[in-house]
Design a protein around this motif. Structure first.
Motif, mmCIF file in Angstrom:
data_model
loop_
_atom_site.group_PDB
_atom_site.id
_atom_site.type_symbol
_atom_site.label_atom_id
_atom_site.label_comp_id
_atom_site.label_asym_id
_atom_site.label_seq_id
_atom_site.Cartn_x
_atom_site.Cartn_y
_atom_site.Cartn_z
ATOM 1 N N GLU A 160 78.979 -13.387 48.135
ATOM 2 C CA GLU A 160 78.562 -14.569 47.125
ATOM 3 C C GLU A 160 77.810 -13.899 46.506
ATOM 4 O O GLU A 160 76.560 -13.575 46.520
ATOM 5 C CB GLU A 160 78.164 -16.192 47.627
ATOM 6 N N LYS A 161 77.645 -14.028 44.953
ATOM 7 C CA LYS A 161 77.254 -13.558 43.717
ATOM 8 C C LYS A 161 77.081 -14.201 42.550
ATOM 9 O O LYS A 161 78.032 -14.381 42.084
ATOM 10 C CB LYS A 161 77.214 -12.290 43.079
ATOM 11 N N ILE A 212 68.607 -21.933 40.036
ATOM 12 C CA ILE A 212 70.522 -22.160 40.645
ATOM 13 C C ILE A 212 70.465 -23.591 40.660
ATOM 14 O O ILE A 212 70.217 -24.891 40.672
ATOM 15 C CB ILE A 212 70.048 -21.985 41.946
ATOM 16 N N ALA A 213 71.983 -23.689 40.361
ATOM 17 C CA ALA A 213 72.153 -24.458 39.487
ATOM 18 C C ALA A 213 73.046 -25.745 40.314
ATOM 19 O O ALA A 213 72.785 -24.941 42.126
ATOM 20 C CB ALA A 213 73.407 -24.716 39.045
ATOM 21 N N VAL A 214 73.229 -26.789 40.857
ATOM 22 C CA VAL A 214 73.194 -27.803 42.447
ATOM 23 C C VAL A 214 74.251 -27.024 43.441
ATOM 24 O O VAL A 214 74.272 -27.107 44.372
ATOM 25 C CB VAL A 214 73.205 -29.179 41.979
ATOM 26 N N GLU A 215 75.441 -26.834 41.840
ATOM 27 C CA GLU A 215 76.390 -26.809 42.946
ATOM 28 C C GLU A 215 76.745 -25.684 43.661
ATOM 29 O O GLU A 215 77.690 -24.943 44.348
ATOM 30 C CB GLU A 215 77.988 -26.823 42.157
ATOM 31 N N ASP A 216 75.483 -24.645 43.472
ATOM 32 C CA ASP A 216 75.467 -23.289 43.236
ATOM 33 C C ASP A 216 74.274 -22.469 45.281
ATOM 34 O O ASP A 216 74.425 -21.840 45.184
ATOM 35 C CB ASP A 216 74.801 -22.493 42.770
ATOM 36 N N LEU A 232 70.792 -12.610 50.651
ATOM 37 C CA LEU A 232 70.356 -14.324 51.354
ATOM 38 C C LEU A 232 71.576 -14.976 52.626
ATOM 39 O O LEU A 232 70.709 -15.135 53.762
ATOM 40 C CB LEU A 232 70.393 -14.886 50.546
ATOM 41 N N PRO A 233 72.545 -14.296 52.838
ATOM 42 C CA PRO A 233 73.272 -14.329 54.531
ATOM 43 C C PRO A 233 72.661 -13.762 55.150
ATOM 44 O O PRO A 233 72.233 -14.212 56.723
ATOM 45 C CB PRO A 233 74.485 -12.963 53.769
ATOM 46 N N ILE A 234 72.642 -12.344 55.541
ATOM 47 C CA ILE A 234 71.264 -11.966 56.053
ATOM 48 C C ILE A 234 69.922 -11.971 56.287
ATOM 49 O O ILE A 234 69.372 -12.582 58.034
ATOM 50 C CB ILE A 234 71.261 -10.438 55.990
ATOM 51 N N ARG A 248 76.360 -22.164 48.147
ATOM 52 C CA ARG A 248 77.368 -20.790 48.261
ATOM 53 C C ARG A 248 76.224 -19.969 48.127
ATOM 54 O O ARG A 248 76.889 -19.016 48.649
ATOM 55 C CB ARG A 248 77.688 -21.203 46.865
ATOM 56 N N ILE A 249 75.354 -19.943 47.532
ATOM 57 C CA ILE A 249 74.281 -18.381 47.377
ATOM 58 C C ILE A 249 73.689 -17.995 49.469
ATOM 59 O O ILE A 249 73.899 -16.505 49.509
ATOM 60 C CB ILE A 249 72.417 -18.907 47.539
ATOM 61 N N PHE A 250 73.646 -18.986 49.936
ATOM 62 C CA PHE A 250 73.909 -18.124 51.555
ATOM 63 C C PHE A 250 75.497 -17.709 52.524
ATOM 64 O O PHE A 250 75.224 -17.182 53.641
ATOM 65 C CB PHE A 250 73.265 -18.945 52.435
#
Length: 235
Positions: free
Chosen positions: A185-186, A172-176, A198-200, A179-181
């Motif tokens: 967001e996909k 996963i890129a640093v900037e992402d 992942l948010p769950i 965001r993944i949580f």
């Protein structure tokens, strides 16, 4: 200052709403169209081989649709405070063994699932929540690991139960990483799902009084870690 904060909150809420509507319109419609389309084909003159193929596709898309609806309902219950927590006493090593047996069939070819099982350790936790988070993290790793391995390990440190799910995937890129949580967001818009997995996981871990995070390097895999407080019930 208060007005500015309120404005940012509304803007954020609007962004989530737009992402929700966009994902819903696409992700829900796709399996529905497949189900309807292949059901119509079953009414035509098809071979036995085609019939079995179409039934399999209908079954696969029905499972996907049910999974997405379940996730939406689960996220809603977490957000409105109605998610049930029922701690019970169980052996972590048994849970890990059973989890490995249950998920091996979901892991695609070229990837090895390694679930480490240590000596018996009895804890008091919400078993269903723990199983749900572990399964979600493993299947998420599988989605982004074309080859190599997924390794699940755990330990008990003080009053915390710690788990890691490490993969050899695309990373996963640093900037992402933050965001993944976020809800809906996909990073891969070609993968199926609403972007709630992942948010769950984050919401459940928080509900259990714990924390979750990720370490990753693009092209070199990712390691998700979470920790939750537990109660050791051994006499």
């Amino acid at each position: 200052m208060r007005i500015k904060e309120k404005s940012l909150e509304m803007e954020h809420a609007g962004g989530i709403k737009n992402a929700f509507l966009h994902n819903m319109s696409h992700e829900i419609r796709t399996p529905l169209n497949s189900i309807v389309g292949f059901m119509q084909l079953l009414d035509t003159d098809v071979t036995a081989e085609e019939h079995d193929l179409f039934v399999g596709i209908i079954h696969q898309n029905t499972e996907l649709l049910v999974h997405m609806i379940d996730n939406m309902l689960l996220m809603a219950s977490l957000e409105c405070g109605e998610y049930p927590i029922s701690p019970i006493e169980f052996d972590i090593s048994s849970l890990m063994h059973d989890l490995a047996e249950a998920l091996h069939g979901y892991i695609h070819a070229g990837v090895e699932l390694k679930v480490k099982v240590h000596k018996p350790q009895y804890v008091r936790l919400d078993l269903n929540s723990l199983r749900r988070v572990l399964k979600a993290l493993i299947l998420n790793a599988n989605k982004f690991t074309p080859k190599g391995s997924i390794t699940v390990d755990y330990n008990v440190d003080g009053d915390m139960f710690n788990v890691s799910v490490a993969d050899t995937g695309i990373g996963i890129a640093v900037e992402d990483r933050k965001r993944i949580f976020g809800k809906f967001e996909k990073l891969d818009h070609f993968s199926q799902g609403l972007g709630l997995g992942l948010p769950i996981c984050k919401a459940i871990v928080k509900k259990l009084g714990g924390r979750i995070g990720v370490q990753s390097k693009l092209g070199c895999g990712s390691t998700f870690r979470f920790s939750v407080p537990y109660c050791d019930r051994r006499e």
